[in-house]
Design an enzyme around this catalytic site. Structure first.
Site, PDB file in Angstrom:
ATOM      1  N   ASP A  79      42.665  78.827  24.342  1.00 41.18           N
ATOM      2  CA  ASP A  79      43.598  77.922  25.017  1.00 41.18           C
ATOM      3  C   ASP A  79      43.104  76.490  24.808  1.00 41.18           C
ATOM      4  O   ASP A  79      41.913  76.250  24.581  1.00 41.18           O
ATOM      5  CB  ASP A  79      43.706  78.249  26.509  1.00 41.18           C
ATOM      6  CG  ASP A  79      42.368  78.136  27.258  1.00 41.18           C
ATOM      7  OD1 ASP A  79      41.345  78.583  26.690  1.00 41.18           O
ATOM      8  OD2 ASP A  79      42.339  77.601  28.373  1.00 41.18           O
ATOM      9  N   GLU A 143      40.140  79.241  29.553  1.00 40.12           N
ATOM     10  CA  GLU A 143      38.927  78.489  29.888  1.00 40.12           C
ATOM     11  C   GLU A 143      39.275  77.146  30.502  1.00 40.12           C
ATOM     12  O   GLU A 143      38.622  76.679  31.428  1.00 40.12           O
ATOM     13  CB  GLU A 143      38.060  78.273  28.632  1.00 40.12           C
ATOM     14  CG  GLU A 143      36.632  77.796  28.909  1.00 40.12           C
ATOM     15  CD  GLU A 143      36.482  76.289  29.038  1.00 40.12           C
ATOM     16  OE1 GLU A 143      35.477  75.837  29.593  1.00 40.12           O
ATOM     17  OE2 GLU A 143      37.393  75.546  28.606  1.00 40.12           O
TER      18      GLU A 143
END
Ligand SMILES: [Zn+2]
Length: 440
Positions: A79, A143
């Site tokens: 991400d 994250e």
């Protein structure tokens, strides 16, 4: 045109896997596309490693080894933080290749790491390499928001009774010019990371019309609290990791810095003060930092605030604690009418070893790929997913094996993020070397 390592990284950067803040009923189309792209781009890896999907979109791969020694675990996340085209020389999801540079969100944080790990494993599988111990790849999908994917993977491994001999994740890099007096590039390897917590200050009072304000409105009381806190920074301290870092730099430094480092018994106080003043970065290395990130008051320009709040983001020094941090904030504000609430606290991480096989494997891999680069441990200032693994491993190292200029590091979470091809290819060799050294 045949796919190359660079074209594969470009393809991954072009998938806009922007981190999703609220995952309930969210659209995971890009995340699904990314997982499919990995399967397509790294066929040998996918035919040899087992894969589990955890927490919806995080990936745990296991490369079975021939021996029973504790496994190694290589981490990355796919991400990325959001970006619009504004201010970018090449669009954030263009994946443009311009000379030696690949442009785009995620090239440094953290698709560059992810793709380097995947290239290394794909190459080794293709060459017939069989690791002597299990190798896990832990690929997080959130994250940048909550890190629940990596946390669940850590819990899963813990539940299975697995201890990990070496964890590698994003973190430090090969940097230059951070310390005046040290000319050589330095590979800074995170052996711990600061804790973090949010503290919300709240002042409540009866509202009313702004034409008849009391002497002390909620907003003024709040502002006074913020001001008091700002005037009382956390004390600087030179912890063992920072001392270890200075000792690693010492022999490579010149002038006053060399003298100071080689005589730390004498100059410790001076060095602490120096680091506290040199730059925002070195300042953050020696203390808990506090940043007021949000302020709120009345909804209306002519009504008094019934509730005024300030949000403070605190990064807690290794050696300190959430409790000590909260106590400092209370002491600094010294106002019982200011409510203080601690939100989402996380203690600083335990410190990983700078001796032993795991540390040696990381530092030897740096030396093999980047000869002449100084290796130094440090405390990572930001947080990474790897902190969830400190319960199952004593050797957690946070290091992205790429050269980054100070300017490039400034593009993390900002405009014009980009990776140099030459150093990215070296990063692939770093991971090949690390696997060969620790599991060969
Ligand atoms: Zn990251």
């Amino acid at each position: 045109m045949a796919a190359t390592p660079v074209s594969r990284l470009q393809a991954l950067v072009r998938i806009p896997t922007i981190t999703i803040e609220n995952e309930t009923d969210a659209d995971f189309r890009h995340h699904d596309a990314f997982i499919a792209a990995l399967e397509h781009l790294y066929p040998a890896l996918h035919s040899t490693l087992e894969r589990e999907i955890v927490a919806g979109h995080s990936l745990l791969y296991r490369w079975p080894g021939s021996g029973a020694a504790d496994p190694m675990l290589l981490m990355a996340h796919y991400d990325v933080v959001a970006a619009t085209d504004e201010g970018w020389e090449h669009g954030p999801f263009s994946g443009d290749l311009d000379g030696d540079v690949i442009w785009g969100r995620g090239t440094l944080d953290d698709k560059g790491d992810l793709a380097a790990v995947f290239e290394a494993v794909e190459n080794l599988v293709t060459a017939g390499f069989i690791p002597t111990r299990d190798i896990y790849l832990c690929i997080g999908h959130n994250e940048e928001s909550y890190g629940t994917g990596a946390r669940q993977i850590a819990r899963l491994l813990e539940h299975r009774g697995i201890r990990v001999a070496l964890v590698s994740d994003e973190g430090g890099a090969i940097v230059e010019g951070v310390f005046p007096g040290v000319a050589d590039p330095i590979a800074v390897i995170g052996v711990s990371e600061k804790g973090l917590t949010t503290i919300v200050l709240t002042v409540e009072q009866h509202g009313g019309h702004a034409s008849m304000p009391p002497r002390m409105t909620a907003t003024v009381r709040l502002a006074r609290a913020v001001q008091r806190l700002n005037e009382k920074p956390f004390p600087a301290r030179l912890g063992p990791v920072t001392v270890g870092m200075l000792k690693a730099l010492g022999p490579h430094s010149t002038g006053a810095l060399r003298f100071a480092i080689s005589n730390l018994w004498l100059t410790k106080g001076l060095v602490r003060v120096l680091l506290g003043r040199l730059s925002d970065e070195t300042r953050a290395m020696v203390r808990t930092t506090q940043a007021v990130t949000q302020l709120s008051g009345s909804q209306s320009h002519n009504a008094l605030a019934e509730r005024a709040t300030a949000t403070i983001n605190l990064r807690i020094a290794v050696g300190s604690s959430v409790a000590e941090t909260e106590a400092h904030v209370r002491r600094a504000i010294r106002d019982p009418l200011v409510g203080i609430a601690v939100v989402d606290p996380a203690e600083p991480s335990p410190v990983s070893a700078t001796t032993g096989d795991a540390w040696e494997a990381v530092s030897a891999s740096v030396a093999a790929v980047y000869p002449g680069v100084i290796v130094a441990p440090y405390v990572m200032l930001a947080a990474s997913d790897s902190r969830h693994f400190t319960g199952i491993s004593d050797n957690v190292y946070r290091f992205s094996p790429f050269r980054m200029t100070t300017e490039q590091r400034g593009t993390l979470h900002a405009k014009n993020e980009r990776m140099n091809v030459s150093t990215w290819l070296d990063g692939i060799r770093f991971y090949e070397h690390l696997i060969g050294r620790f599991a060969g």
